[in-house]
Design a protein around this motif. Sequence first.
Motif, PDB file in Angstrom:
ATOM      1  N   TYR A 192     -10.874  -1.578  -1.180  1.00 35.21           N
ATOM      2  CA  TYR A 192      -9.618  -1.965  -0.549  1.00 35.21           C
ATOM      3  C   TYR A 192      -8.887  -3.018  -1.380  1.00 35.21           C
ATOM      4  N   MET A 193      -9.646  -3.959  -1.935  1.00 36.31           N
ATOM      5  CA  MET A 193      -9.036  -4.977  -2.791  1.00 36.31           C
ATOM      6  C   MET A 193      -8.339  -4.326  -3.980  1.00 36.31           C
ATOM      7  N   ALA A 194      -9.014  -3.360  -4.610  1.00 37.59           N
ATOM      8  CA  ALA A 194      -8.443  -2.688  -5.771  1.00 37.59           C
ATOM      9  C   ALA A 194      -7.197  -1.896  -5.399  1.00 37.59           C
ATOM     10  N   MET A 195      -7.232  -1.238  -4.225  1.00 38.67           N
ATOM     11  CA  MET A 195      -6.096  -0.427  -3.794  1.00 38.67           C
ATOM     12  C   MET A 195      -4.870  -1.287  -3.506  1.00 38.67           C
ATOM     13  N   LEU A 196      -5.055  -2.328  -2.698  1.00 41.82           N
ATOM     14  CA  LEU A 196      -3.920  -3.124  -2.236  1.00 41.82           C
ATOM     15  C   LEU A 196      -3.477  -4.156  -3.256  1.00 41.82           C
ATOM     16  N   PHE A 352      -9.092   4.743   5.004  1.00 42.62           N
ATOM     17  CA  PHE A 352      -8.751   4.949   3.602  1.00 42.62           C
ATOM     18  C   PHE A 352      -7.397   5.645   3.470  1.00 42.62           C
ATOM     19  N   VAL A 353      -7.158   6.636   4.331  1.00 39.33           N
ATOM     20  CA  VAL A 353      -5.862   7.316   4.326  1.00 39.33           C
ATOM     21  C   VAL A 353      -4.758   6.321   4.676  1.00 39.33           C
ATOM     22  N   ALA A 354      -5.020   5.474   5.686  1.00 45.80           N
ATOM     23  CA  ALA A 354      -4.025   4.484   6.111  1.00 45.80           C
ATOM     24  C   ALA A 354      -3.760   3.462   5.013  1.00 45.80           C
ATOM     25  N   TYR A 355      -4.814   2.977   4.351  1.00 47.21           N
ATOM     26  CA  TYR A 355      -4.624   2.004   3.275  1.00 47.21           C
ATOM     27  C   TYR A 355      -3.916   2.634   2.070  1.00 47.21           C
ATOM     28  N   ALA A 356      -4.122   3.927   1.864  1.00 43.58           N
ATOM     29  CA  ALA A 356      -3.388   4.612   0.791  1.00 43.58           C
ATOM     30  C   ALA A 356      -1.894   4.615   1.099  1.00 43.58           C
ATOM     31  N   SER A 357      -1.544   4.825   2.373  1.00 42.15           N
ATOM     32  CA  SER A 357      -0.134   4.769   2.771  1.00 42.15           C
ATOM     33  C   SER A 357       0.407   3.349   2.624  1.00 42.15           C
ATOM     34  N   LEU A 358      -0.404   2.354   3.012  1.00 45.85           N
ATOM     35  CA  LEU A 358       0.024   0.961   2.874  1.00 45.85           C
ATOM     36  C   LEU A 358       0.242   0.624   1.401  1.00 45.85           C
ATOM     37  N   GLN A 359      -0.639   1.103   0.551  1.00 41.43           N
ATOM     38  CA  GLN A 359      -0.496   0.899  -0.895  1.00 41.43           C
ATOM     39  C   GLN A 359       0.846   1.429  -1.388  1.00 41.43           C
ATOM     40  N   ASP A 360       1.213   2.620  -0.921  1.00 40.33           N
ATOM     41  CA  ASP A 360       2.495   3.208  -1.326  1.00 40.33           C
ATOM     42  C   ASP A 360       3.670   2.382  -0.808  1.00 40.33           C
ATOM     43  N   TYR A 361       3.609   1.980   0.452  1.00 37.15           N
ATOM     44  CA  TYR A 361       4.697   1.191   1.035  1.00 37.15           C
ATOM     45  C   TYR A 361       4.879  -0.131   0.293  1.00 37.15           C
ATOM     46  N   ILE A 362       3.761  -0.787  -0.060  1.00 36.34           N
ATOM     47  CA  ILE A 362       3.849  -2.048  -0.794  1.00 36.34           C
ATOM     48  C   ILE A 362       4.489  -1.830  -2.154  1.00 36.34           C
ATOM     49  N   GLY A 363       4.026  -0.808  -2.855  1.00 34.87           N
ATOM     50  CA  GLY A 363       4.550  -0.528  -4.195  1.00 34.87           C
ATOM     51  C   GLY A 363       6.027  -0.167  -4.204  1.00 34.87           C
ATOM     52  N   GLN A 364       6.459   0.519  -3.134  1.00 38.16           N
ATOM     53  CA  GLN A 364       7.861   0.933  -3.055  1.00 38.16           C
ATOM     54  C   GLN A 364       8.753  -0.169  -2.482  1.00 38.16           C
ATOM     55  N   GLY A 365       8.144  -1.260  -2.016  1.00 42.75           N
ATOM     56  CA  GLY A 365       8.925  -2.319  -1.382  1.00 42.75           C
ATOM     57  C   GLY A 365       9.534  -1.872  -0.079  1.00 42.75           C
ATOM     58  N   ALA A 366       8.854  -0.905   0.607  1.00 46.86           N
ATOM     59  CA  ALA A 366       9.423  -0.310   1.813  1.00 46.86           C
ATOM     60  C   ALA A 366       9.130  -1.114   3.069  1.00 46.86           C
ATOM     61  N   ILE A 367       8.190  -2.071   2.990  1.00 47.91           N
ATOM     62  CA  ILE A 367       7.927  -2.932   4.142  1.00 47.91           C
ATOM     63  C   ILE A 367       7.859  -4.382   3.665  1.00 47.91           C
ATOM     64  N   SER A 368       8.073  -5.299   4.606  1.00 52.97           N
ATOM     65  CA  SER A 368       8.080  -6.719   4.278  1.00 52.97           C
ATOM     66  C   SER A 368       6.660  -7.213   4.024  1.00 52.97           C
ATOM     67  N   GLU A 369       6.553  -8.401   3.448  1.00 57.36           N
ATOM     68  CA  GLU A 369       5.235  -8.975   3.176  1.00 57.36           C
ATOM     69  C   GLU A 369       4.483  -9.234   4.481  1.00 57.36           C
ATOM     70  N   ARG A 370       5.188  -9.687   5.502  1.00 57.66           N
ATOM     71  CA  ARG A 370       4.542  -9.938   6.795  1.00 57.66           C
ATOM     72  C   ARG A 370       3.923  -8.659   7.344  1.00 57.66           C
ATOM     73  N   SER A 371       4.673  -7.572   7.327  1.00 59.52           N
ATOM     74  CA  SER A 371       4.152  -6.310   7.840  1.00 59.52           C
ATOM     75  C   SER A 371       2.979  -5.815   7.008  1.00 59.52           C
ATOM     76  N   ALA A 372       3.046  -6.026   5.692  1.00 55.36           N
ATOM     77  CA  ALA A 372       1.947  -5.610   4.817  1.00 55.36           C
ATOM     78  C   ALA A 372       0.671  -6.379   5.145  1.00 55.36           C
ATOM     79  N   LEU A 373       0.803  -7.696   5.366  1.00 56.68           N
ATOM     80  CA  LEU A 373      -0.371  -8.518   5.652  1.00 56.68           C
ATOM     81  C   LEU A 373      -0.948  -8.212   7.033  1.00 56.68           C
ATOM     82  N   LEU A 374      -0.086  -8.088   8.047  1.00 58.78           N
ATOM     83  CA  LEU A 374      -0.581  -7.774   9.386  1.00 58.78           C
ATOM     84  C   LEU A 374      -1.209  -6.382   9.422  1.00 58.78           C
ATOM     85  N   SER A 375      -0.662  -5.461   8.655  1.00 60.70           N
ATOM     86  CA  SER A 375      -1.244  -4.116   8.571  1.00 60.70           C
ATOM     87  C   SER A 375      -2.627  -4.168   7.937  1.00 60.70           C
TER      88      SER A 375
END
Length: 432
Positions: A192-196, A352-375
């Motif tokens: 998870y550390m490597a992904m995010l 793992f599927v959910a964290y893969a989606s979170l990884q994409d959202y973070i990379g695309q800047g599609a969600i805020s930092e707060r939402s990324a951390l709470l997720s």
Amino acid sequence: MDIIRGAIGVVSLLAICFFLSTDKKKIDWRLIGMGVGLQILMAVAMLKIGFVRSIFQYIVDFFVVVIGASDTSANFLFGDLAIGNPANIQYGGSFGFAFFVLPTIIFFSALSSLLYYMGILQKVVYMFAWIMNKTMRLSGAESLAVAANIFIGQTEAPLIVKPYLEKMSKSEIMTLMTGGMATIAGGVFGAYMAMLGGGTEEGMQKFGMHLLTASIISAPAAVVAAKLLFPETRTDVDTNLEVPREALGSNFLDALSTGTAEGLKLALNVGAMLLAFMAIIYLLNDLLVGLGGLLNVNSSIAELTSGAFDELSMQFIFGILFAPIAWLIGIPADEILQVGQMLGEKTILNEFVAYASLQDYIGQGAISERSALLSTYALLGFANFASIGIQIGGIGGIAPNQRKTLTSLGFKALVGGTVASLLTAAIVGMIL
């Protein structure tokens, strides 16, 4: 407003467990209060108190070094397939998951085995178990099981309390199962550390700290959820706290080999499930997009979600269903669909599927930092439908007489594990 939203979320989540409780009159409200209080105290200490945070930061920094060693080893074995330079990781593009993340799982599993063989892991487990044993007055067996789940996962933690399993009450079994659902194994922590982390040391340190915090403070949350859903009715609870002394392996090399073999099984299982589950999502999405075209709703969905989703898809359906829960944990209103999507993916498929989606959202800047951390907090844990079968098979294999109890408690444990992770996210949302 963050504190108010968090408080609403905590009360709502506790209310869900209360209404699903098997015996509301037997609920130990002192235990519930101590559990929530302990969770808040630990969260504040790890996130806001400098010297406490620095201690855990050293642990995270060590894990970053471990990931680097794993990456170098994977690069030696697989060459360019392993993306030897983490900076080459591209969100939504070439990630090389099988050759970059899965080797991390194997190495972390081997390392955990060595730490257990040397007696280090037992001491850490005992420390956390002692805290929960004394503050919440849990039995020794369930205290150890919940504490072990923080580090070694839902199938290995029961081995810590193997001598006690056959005599554990239904409430204790519920706590064991819920703890397994709410926390993660050390083997996947590095993954998870490597992904995010986005392939950068700074990113891995940042998300590593939040992942470690989430796993630790979700332990008392799991106890709270379990004891609300299935209160203890026995009065002769054995509070004796003793970690079994058996070593994992006869010597250093045996322990390393055993951990590596277990890590390989875990890595292959993760890879296979990820392949199958994501393929199912892509297949269903193709069908849903076609259906959306026939019904002429794709453009309406894009307009309704302000472009967050541009067509009828599984992600959109998950987003709609789980959006209210995302709001409860403090996610900004304009991002609850995206986070709801990930909560749905975690529950129906796996984290793992959910964290893969979170990884994409973070990379695309599609969600805020707060939402990324709470997720990051809300998605942590093994609370999904597949884990019910894993726990019944794993725990039932070493305690056959408890199989009927395990089967009857499977769905409640899933609810409890999910609520525990959400409680952690809601509380952290009040603090950040």
